[in-house]
Design an enzyme around this catalytic site. Structure first.
Site, PDB file in Angstrom:
ATOM      1  N   ASN A 210     -43.221  19.415 -30.120  1.00 54.95           N
ATOM      2  CA  ASN A 210     -42.839  19.895 -28.783  1.00 54.95           C
ATOM      3  C   ASN A 210     -43.427  18.951 -27.739  1.00 54.95           C
ATOM      4  O   ASN A 210     -44.114  17.983 -28.078  1.00 54.95           O
ATOM      5  CB  ASN A 210     -43.322  21.339 -28.579  1.00 54.95           C
ATOM      6  N   PRO A 305     -49.234  29.861 -39.609  1.00 57.03           N
ATOM      7  CA  PRO A 305     -50.302  30.838 -39.298  1.00 57.03           C
ATOM      8  C   PRO A 305     -50.539  30.879 -37.787  1.00 57.03           C
ATOM      9  O   PRO A 305     -50.420  29.852 -37.117  1.00 57.03           O
ATOM     10  CB  PRO A 305     -51.526  30.265 -40.021  1.00 57.03           C
TER      11      PRO A 305
HETATM   12  O1  C5P Z   1     -47.719  33.793 -29.405  1.00 63.22           O
HETATM   13  P1  C5P Z   1     -47.731  32.529 -28.595  1.00 63.22           P
HETATM   14  O2  C5P Z   1     -47.366  31.304 -29.364  1.00 63.22           O
HETATM   15  O3  C5P Z   1     -46.967  32.616 -27.320  1.00 63.22           O
HETATM   16  O4  C5P Z   1     -49.268  32.408 -28.176  1.00 63.22           O
HETATM   17  C1  C5P Z   1     -49.771  31.313 -27.515  1.00 63.22           C
HETATM   18  C2  C5P Z   1     -51.250  31.226 -27.737  1.00 63.22           C
HETATM   19  O5  C5P Z   1     -51.565  31.352 -29.115  1.00 63.22           O
HETATM   20  C3  C5P Z   1     -51.802  29.871 -27.340  1.00 63.22           C
HETATM   21  O6  C5P Z   1     -53.116  30.084 -26.914  1.00 63.22           O
HETATM   22  C4  C5P Z   1     -51.743  29.084 -28.652  1.00 63.22           C
HETATM   23  O7  C5P Z   1     -52.690  28.044 -28.682  1.00 63.22           O
HETATM   24  C5  C5P Z   1     -52.044  30.147 -29.675  1.00 63.22           C
HETATM   25  N1  C5P Z   1     -51.328  29.969 -30.948  1.00 63.22           N
HETATM   26  C6  C5P Z   1     -52.019  29.680 -32.123  1.00 63.22           C
HETATM   27  N2  C5P Z   1     -51.355  29.561 -33.309  1.00 63.22           N
HETATM   28  C7  C5P Z   1     -50.035  29.704 -33.375  1.00 63.22           C
HETATM   29  C8  C5P Z   1     -49.306  30.002 -32.201  1.00 63.22           C
HETATM   30  C9  C5P Z   1     -49.973  30.126 -31.020  1.00 63.22           C
HETATM   31  O8  C5P Z   1     -53.251  29.531 -32.073  1.00 63.22           O
HETATM   32  N3  C5P Z   1     -49.399  29.581 -34.537  1.00 63.22           N
END
Ligand code: C5P
Length: 398
Positions: A210, A305
């Site tokens: 991304n 994860p």
């Molecule tokens: O659920 P979402 O992806 O929107 O959440 C974003 C937050 O979760 C960010 O702080 C991101 O660094 C963390 N995150 C993570 N592992 C993932 C997905 C998101 O630590 N697989």
């Protein structure tokens, strides 16, 4: 607010070719809102003239102990009164020796002795001078006296030799000074962050990633470091440079990021998930480059994860902070994420224009309300986020 707003810096310049870098430093400090008072030794004026510093600082330049311009004739006393810091850059071997022994035979050495503000010095000299036992003794004495040395760096020298003794660049000195002036509210605390994107391989040359630049993550890394914390960052593929003193672990995929985080987690007080972790990865990466054909190609993806949720759900979880980049309903989604992942704080921002810019506009959601931060560059926002976290961890420190 500009980084140095309301700050007054006394910049001492001694005789060395690196004096030309001090001119750029004055410009950078002035642009960042600092008031800069320049004091030069006679030797320094042989390298760069006082009018250059006068023009760049917009203030009188001081070169002479017997200058009659101050009403009381006490420039050596007045200059550091009320100053936030005095930085000697470049600091020659001779000047370090004078400082270490408390000599006061010209304006700059006298004002250093009479100062009532912190003293920093950026050494600049030939590598043999830097390695000379006399200089080593002087440097040790200065450190013992509480003087902060910035650099020197190693590299090509004006004399044609290569080695340690080069003065740091103006931008590096600017960053070091900014870091020095930050309150050390997180001294003794350990902070672990993730930053940047992840890259999920499809074959040996392609993958899913991304547009995260890693800038917000590394701005936070710097802000935590500047606040005195011991910082470790687990970084996905990003070109961001590592601030001095920070431990960096480079990874590529979400699973590697997860493993590196779990290995670094014991003993951490704060965990901040800034990385834009890929939600899905290909079920299997092809061993060889996928060949082009006219047929449709289907990719099967499986979930990665959730690193932050896993850290936050541990019984010994540190203070956990997450990011929520949403394109709509920011408050609802950010608060929802905070509750779902059991986070202490969520930093929410609306991303209509994608990730990766220089500036950011964020709101903090801490369960007690929504706290919009003033819009600004990512470092200014990072400092505000760190101040908010500090206040939540230990309300007495803010
Ligand atoms: O659920 P979402 O992806 O929107 O959440 C974003 C937050 O979760 C960010 O702080 C991101 O660094 C963390 N995150 C993570 N592992 C993932 C997905 C998101 O630590 N697989």
């Amino acid at each position: 607010m500009a980084e140095f707003s309301g700050k007054r810096i006394v910049l001492g310049i001694t005789g060395g070719v690196a004096a030309y870098k001090a001119a750029e430093l004055v410009r950078l400090l002035g642009k960042a809102g600092a008031t800069v008072d320049v004091a030069m030794t006679q030797a320094a004026t042989h390298f760069v003239g006082a009018p250059t510093f006068q023009a760049l600082s917009g203030r009188p330049v001081w070169t002479d102990l017997w200058d009659s311009r101050p009403n009381n004739g006490m420039a050596h006393i007045d200059l550091t009164r009320g100053a936030d810091a005095c930085l000697i850059a470049p600091a020659s071997a001779d000047f370090l020796a004078k400082l270490a022994h408390g000599f006061a035979d010209d304006l700059l050495s006298t004002l250093c002795l009479a100062r009532d503000c912190p003293l920093l010095a950026a050494p600049a000299m030939n590598r043999q001078m830097w390695e000379n036992p006399a200089t080593r003794r002087n440097v040790a004495q200065l450190r013992a006296d509480g003087v902060t040395l910035l650099g020197p760096a190693s590299g090509e020298q004006a004399c044609g030799e290569t080695g340690e003794g080069r003065m740091l660049e103006a931008a590096e000195l600017f960053d070091e000074l900014a870091a020095f002036l930050q309150p050390k509210r997180l001294k003794g605390r350990r902070v672990l962050l993730t930053a940047g994107p992840t890259f999920e391989a499809l074959d040996p040359v392609r993958g899913i990633t991304n547009s995260s630049s890693g800038r917000m993550g590394f701005a936070l890394v710097r802000a935590f470091r500047d606040a005195g914390a011991e910082v470790t960052v687990v970084a996905g593929p990003t070109s961001q440079t590592t601030p001095r003193g920070v431990k960096r672990i480079d990874v590529v995929s979400a699973r590697e990021m997860r493993d590196a985080v779990m290995a670094a987690l014991p003993g951490q007080h704060v965990f901040v998930g800034v990385a834009a972790v890929a939600d899905y990865r290909p079920v299997a990466a092809a061993e060889h480059k996928i060949k082009k054909s006219d047929a449709h190609l289907r990719l099967e993806l499986e979930p990665n994860p959730d690193i932050l949720a896993e850290v936050a759900s541990r019984p010994d979880a540190p203070f956990c902070v997450g990011f929520a980049a949403e394109s709509r309903n920011l408050a609802e989604y950010a608060e929802g994420k905070r509750a779902a992942k059991k986070l202490a704080l969520v930093v929410g921002n609306l991303v209509q224009d994608g990730l990766g810019g220089d500036t950011n506009n964020v709101t903090l959601f801490d369960g007690k309300g929504a706290h919009p931060l003033p819009p600004g560059d990512k470092l200014a926002i990072a400092r505000d986020i760190v101040a908010h976290i500090t206040g939540m961890i230990d309300p007495c420190t803010v």
